[in-house]
Enzyme design. Structure first.
Site, PDB file in Angstrom:
ATOM      1  N   GLU A  12       0.815  -1.219   0.000  1.00 24.10           N
ATOM      2  CA  GLU A  12       0.000   0.000   0.000  1.00 24.10           C
ATOM      3  C   GLU A  12       0.847   1.267   0.000  1.00 24.10           C
ATOM      4  O   GLU A  12       0.388   2.325  -0.422  1.00 24.10           O
ATOM      5  CB  GLU A  12      -0.923  -0.011   1.231  1.00 24.10           C
ATOM      6  CG  GLU A  12      -2.006   1.040   1.198  1.00 24.10           C
ATOM      7  CD  GLU A  12      -3.057   0.814   2.266  1.00 24.10           C
ATOM      8  OE1 GLU A  12      -3.492   1.803   2.875  1.00 24.10           O
ATOM      9  OE2 GLU A  12      -3.434  -0.355   2.516  1.00 24.10           O
ATOM     10  N   ASP A 108      -2.345  -3.137   3.434  1.00 24.89           N
ATOM     11  CA  ASP A 108      -2.603  -3.166   4.870  1.00 24.89           C
ATOM     12  C   ASP A 108      -3.648  -4.215   5.224  1.00 24.89           C
ATOM     13  O   ASP A 108      -4.596  -4.460   4.468  1.00 24.89           O
ATOM     14  CB  ASP A 108      -3.065  -1.797   5.354  1.00 24.89           C
ATOM     15  CG  ASP A 108      -1.948  -0.760   5.224  1.00 24.89           C
ATOM     16  OD1 ASP A 108      -0.777  -1.164   5.071  1.00 24.89           O
ATOM     17  OD2 ASP A 108      -2.258   0.443   5.288  1.00 24.89           O
ATOM     18  N   TYR A 339       3.995   4.924  10.790  1.00 22.21           N
ATOM     19  CA  TYR A 339       2.842   5.330   9.988  1.00 22.21           C
ATOM     20  C   TYR A 339       1.800   6.035  10.868  1.00 22.21           C
ATOM     21  O   TYR A 339       1.336   5.476  11.874  1.00 22.21           O
ATOM     22  CB  TYR A 339       2.224   4.100   9.328  1.00 22.21           C
ATOM     23  CG  TYR A 339       1.113   4.407   8.372  1.00 22.21           C
ATOM     24  CD1 TYR A 339       1.358   5.089   7.181  1.00 22.21           C
ATOM     25  CD2 TYR A 339      -0.189   4.017   8.653  1.00 22.21           C
ATOM     26  CE1 TYR A 339       0.331   5.368   6.294  1.00 22.21           C
ATOM     27  CE2 TYR A 339      -1.223   4.287   7.769  1.00 22.21           C
ATOM     28  CZ  TYR A 339      -0.952   4.968   6.588  1.00 22.21           C
ATOM     29  OH  TYR A 339      -1.972   5.246   5.715  1.00 22.21           O
TER      30      TYR A 339
END
Length: 927
Positions: A12, A108, A339
């Site tokens: 991703e 993900d 992230y």
């Protein structure tokens, strides 16, 4: 596996592709992908495709027509997002390679990750199998283990179906409801669409509800009492309270927070006098007792994105959008944070060693946190059970530092957000803070005074944040020998204070984010509440965009550090509840959809069944929006009072304002019709029912809060009735502060202009804040006739006979009637875009129709620009922009070659994207 065959792994994000390649080993980076003997690894950048707009499905949808609704596509189609075609073609070229035998979905581990991959898979159009890599931890060991346990993609088809259904249902609701509501609510004088969406509209409803609570509040005076007392060793103060006060019972804790009656408030002057008399009679017999308790303040959890945004808004005043942008830069550019778009506050259970390594890195370099890092390493990681938990890790884990150090000095928002995350990361693994909480009760007769303080005994995790806390204060012991004994004290003084209740505070972004995250708690349906228990509405990645979108759509505006619903936003929520299609503004809609999607993920509901339910729901929404009548949705509301103008009618609420029931629908008065109306907005304030009732009953009411057009300046004004304008500003005694036109305050100077650019006489007026020109003073009849005679004078070249005949005909004509002249009002602020305009500037502008180019205007962002002002036929003005550098002589004009081939007078044309009206407006976000 054949030696020549390879699997195409799609992640991703680019960073994940790099992590996989590093963990598996044997890869060579070749441009936009990694290659090894077994794999190609490439990446997406979030969603690369999006659903087609209605007009792209069928050109007839370019015009927004109610008869074309609902739009229910038989097949939902996708297109590349802007700027992503090249990336998609790159992935497709890898997929088409002969040695690629299949795909591995390494996006993900969640619903959105599944959708991102399947969109790309469909775009590639390859009849090749795919497998699913499901990772919740990014340690090298977990990655290698995950590749050994990849599963067939078909096992995740239910998840894929749920992902597609979520996207398509949002499209159905957003596109159809927005078009239907816009066509019914938009008038000729309003711009833009009335956007409706599954998440944005319930979010707006939360803000609108609080705004109405704020506007309806009227200050209520009350008293508080502070007493001063002393012992042999110290003085202290205490606040009177009623120990028998009972907190009102309410199911909504948020309502209790704003309840006006509290244990330390006295609303009656008689009761205040009784308390003071009792105090004075017994002030020589005062006694006190106290309790001291130790209280532990547990270490905070790690940040997810929403918690980080709330903390940054509370401590730094940063918007959710700014916080996300800074965190994203720290992740992508600086590589300093993990992230950020995560909804988890936990770490995988195999991350203990990673965390220890990060803390070791920080302990080795002298910083303000070195000492805290060394303490953590010495005691070991504390609070592990509250931090490391695989069950609470979704497709991403909590936001923590990566352990890398900045390659360049951080500043601005990046430095602030990094500092917040680093402090929270270290604090999470430190001991609890220990407080000594003291409550002292002082009795004087039957009156009780309370003193509360807390003293920090052991800083624990607060050491990271510094020890200068506002909550910390010290109070010596009342009785050293017997700490809890009743002890006589001296009364020094007593001070009654007059206060007034305050309205419920407007929502800050921090509070709104919390409400969005925890909105499921207020839902009665237990199954739906459970679905939304930890998720709420929106996602951490989208909530900031939702808030910004509401502001861009002019449903919400920023009011200092708070958010307030605009008149447009409040009217939308109100009318949806009246139609009634208020399901669109309730969080239950998200809960019901989410409940069905989770059933689908478990194989308990079919995709076709869910989509049919959504088609039916969309059709019912459109049908109700298409058929409602404005009069009908307000007919059950009681009258707000008698009409102050005609004295015969009653004032009732409508969509745009509060109008006399004997008034017509046109702006012009017809016969005996009344024209009284109070519009629902004045100076950026929504005019609610309670305000109108108060003004109608009292004639003078206030003061009420208003603001300027930009919302940057706030002020209070009293209101009174105006037959022409409904309500106008006035002094406390009722003297009007606005002119009859309702545009400005009292006129300071007037000056007639016989001729103006619009060929009409004008009357220039100077007010405190603006210049006005009222065009259209009546011209006397004789003067009008003379002008007409001049206009009909025979032209040169006509035959003499014709001229004579014409003269004879004129002699027979009746005297000319006065011309009807259109009345216009032009207005210009005295300070326009940061530049003070003089009266001579304005008069010249009215007479000539324009000004010379002016170089010292400033935009909203403070950027200088140059422009000339031009007067339009309707009395408004517009900017004609010019080059500021050329005007100031700073620009050197270069003569292009071959200029003789081009016309010297030909202007350069810059095409602008044409702004679409309601019939062809681009769709709003569906959430």
């Amino acid at each position: 596996m054949d030696k020549a065959s390879k699997w195409l792994v799609i992640t991703e994000k680019p960073s994940v592709a790099g992590d996989l390649a590093k963990a598996l080993g044997g890869f060579e980076k070749k441009g936009d992908y990694y290659e090894s003997p077994k794999y190609f690894i490439t990446w997406a950048v979030g969603h690369l495709l999006e659903l087609l707009e209605p007009e792209e499905l069928d050109p007839k949808y370019k015009r927004w027509l109610l008869q074309d609704l609902p739009i229910l596509p038989s097949e939902f189609q996708y297109k590349p997002k802007k700027g992503q075609t090249e990336r998609l073609n790159h992935i497709k070229s890898l997929a088409k390679k002969s040695e690629v035998v299949g795909f591995i979905n390494a996006c993900d581990a969640g619903r959105e990750g599944e959708l991102i991959f399947r969109e790309i898979f469909d775009f590639c159009g390859q009849d090749k199998p795919f497998k699913r890599l499901w990772l919740q931890s990014m340690t090298p060991e977990s990655i290698r283990k995950g590749f050994n346990l990849v599963k067939p993609g078909k096992e995740y088809d239910n998840l894929g179906d749920a992902a597609r259904c979520r996207a398509e249902s949002d499209w159905l609701i957003g596109m159809n409801a927005t078009r239907a509501v816009t066509k019914r609510l938009k008038s000729r004088n309003t711009k833009g669409v009335w956007s409706v969406g599954r998440v944005q509209t319930p979010t707006l409803a939360l803000i609108a509800k609080r705004e109405l609570e704020h506007l309806k509040h009227r200050p209520e005076p009350y008293f508080t009492i502070e007493g001063r007392f002393s012992t042999s060793s110290h003085e202290y103060s205490g606040v009177w309270f009623d120990p028998n006060f009972k907190k009102p019972v309410s199911s909504d804790e948020d309502d209790l927070q704003h309840y006006s009656e509290k244990e330390d408030r006295i609303f009656s002057k008689e009761r205040l006098d009784q308390i003071l008399n009792d105090f004075n009679l017994n002030k020589g017999k005062a006694t006190a007792s106290e309790t001291r308790k130790e209280s532990k303040e547990i270490a905070p959890q790690l940040f997810d994105l929403t918690l980080l945004q709330r903390e940054a808004n509370r401590k730094l005043g940063m918007s959710a959008s700014r916080t996300l942008q800074a965190a994203q830069r720290l992740y992508e550019k600086h590589k300093l944070l993990t992230y950020p778009r995560t909804d988890s506050r936990y770490l995988p259970e195999d991350y203990v060693n990673n965390v220890t390594d990060v803390i070791k890195e920080f302990s080795a370099i002298p910083t303000e946190f070195t000492k805290a890092c060394q303490k953590i390493l010495k005691t070991g990681l504390l609070n592990k059970e509250r931090i490391f938990n695989d069950k609470h890790v979704s497709d991403h884990f909590a936001i923590i530092p990566t352990g890398h150090f900045p390659s360049e000095k951080l500043d601005g928002d990046d430095a602030r957000i990094y500092n917040l995350v680093l402090k929270r990361f270290l604090a999470a693994f430190m001991p609890h803070a220990v407080w000594a909480k003291v409550e002292r009760l002082t009795k004087v007769g039957s009156q009780t005074f309370r003193t509360r303080v807390q003293d920090l005994q052991e800083p624990g995790w607060r050491e990271v944040y510094g020890l200068d806390t506002e909550e910390e204060s010290k109070l010596p012991k009342l009785n050293e020998k017997s700490p809890e004994a009743v002890t006589p004290v001296q009364t020094e003084d007593i001070t009654p204070q007059t206060n007034a209740t305050k309205p419920p505070a407007r929502l800050t972004e921090a509070k709104l984010l919390s409400l969005m995250e925890h909105c499921g708690r207020s839902i009665a349906d237990e199954e739906i509440a459970e679905v939304l228990k930890d998720k709420g509405i929106g996602t951490p990645a989208t909530r900031a965009d939702i808030i910004e979108n509401l502001i861009a759509k002019e449903y919400v505006s920023r009011f200092g550090k708070s958010l307030r619903a605009t008149s447009k936003g409040i009217r939308l929520v109100d009318v949806l509840s009246r139609i009634p299609i208020d399901t669109l503004s309730k969080v239950e809609l998200t809960g019901e959809i989410e409940f069905d999607l989770r059933k689908m993920e478990k194989g308990q509901k079919k995709r076709s069944e869910f989509m049919q339910d959504m088609f039916d729901f969309t059709s019912s929404i459109v049908d109700k929006a298409r058929t409602f009548e404005y009069d009908a949705i307000f007919k059950h509301d009681p009258s707000l009072g008698s009409c102050p103008v005609c004295k015969k009618g009653k004032v009732f609420e409508g969509f745009w304002g509060y109008k006399c029931n004997l008034a017509g629908n046109s702006k012009e008065k017809v016969g005996d019709e009344c024209t009284f109306i109070i519009w629902k907005e004045k100076n950026q304030r929504y005019i609610d029912r309670s305000l109108v009732e108060e003004v109608l009953s009292k004639n003078i009411a206030g003061p009420f809060e208003f603001s300027n057009s930009n919302g940057t300046s706030h002020f209070e004004e009293y209101l009174t009735i105006s037959p022409v304008k409904g309500i106008i500003f006035c002094e406390q005694n009722g003297d009007p502060k606005e002119s009859a036109t309702g545009y400005d305050v009292v006129v300071l100077h007037e000056e007639p202009l016989p001729e103006t650019f619009l060929k009409l006489p004008g009357l220039v007026k100077v007010t405190e804040n603006a210049y006005l020109c009222e065009f259209g003073v009546q011209i006397p009849a004789a003067e009008t006739a003379a002008n007409e005679a001049v206009e009909t004078k025979p032209k040169r070249g006509r035959k003499k006979a014709s001229a004579e005949g014409s003269t004879e005909e004129k002699a027979k004509k009746k005297p000319a009637k006065p011309k009807k002249i259109k009345r216009l009002i032009s207005r210009m602020p005295r300070v326009l875009c940061g530049r003070e305009m003089s009266l001579e500037d304005y008069k010249s502008f009215i007479i000539t129709g324009s000004t010379p180019p002016i170089a010292d205007f400033k935009s909203k962002k403070g950027r200088p620009f140059a422009a000339a002002l031009h007067l339009k036929d309707n009395g408004n003005f517009e900017f004609k922009f010019v080059s500021r550098k050329a005007l100031l002589g700073e620009e050197t004009v270069k003569t292009p070659k071959n200029t003789e081939k081009k016309s010297a007078n030909k202007a350069k044309v810059v095409k602008k994207t044409k702004k679409k009206d309601s019939s062809s407006e681009g769709e709003s976000s569906s959430v």
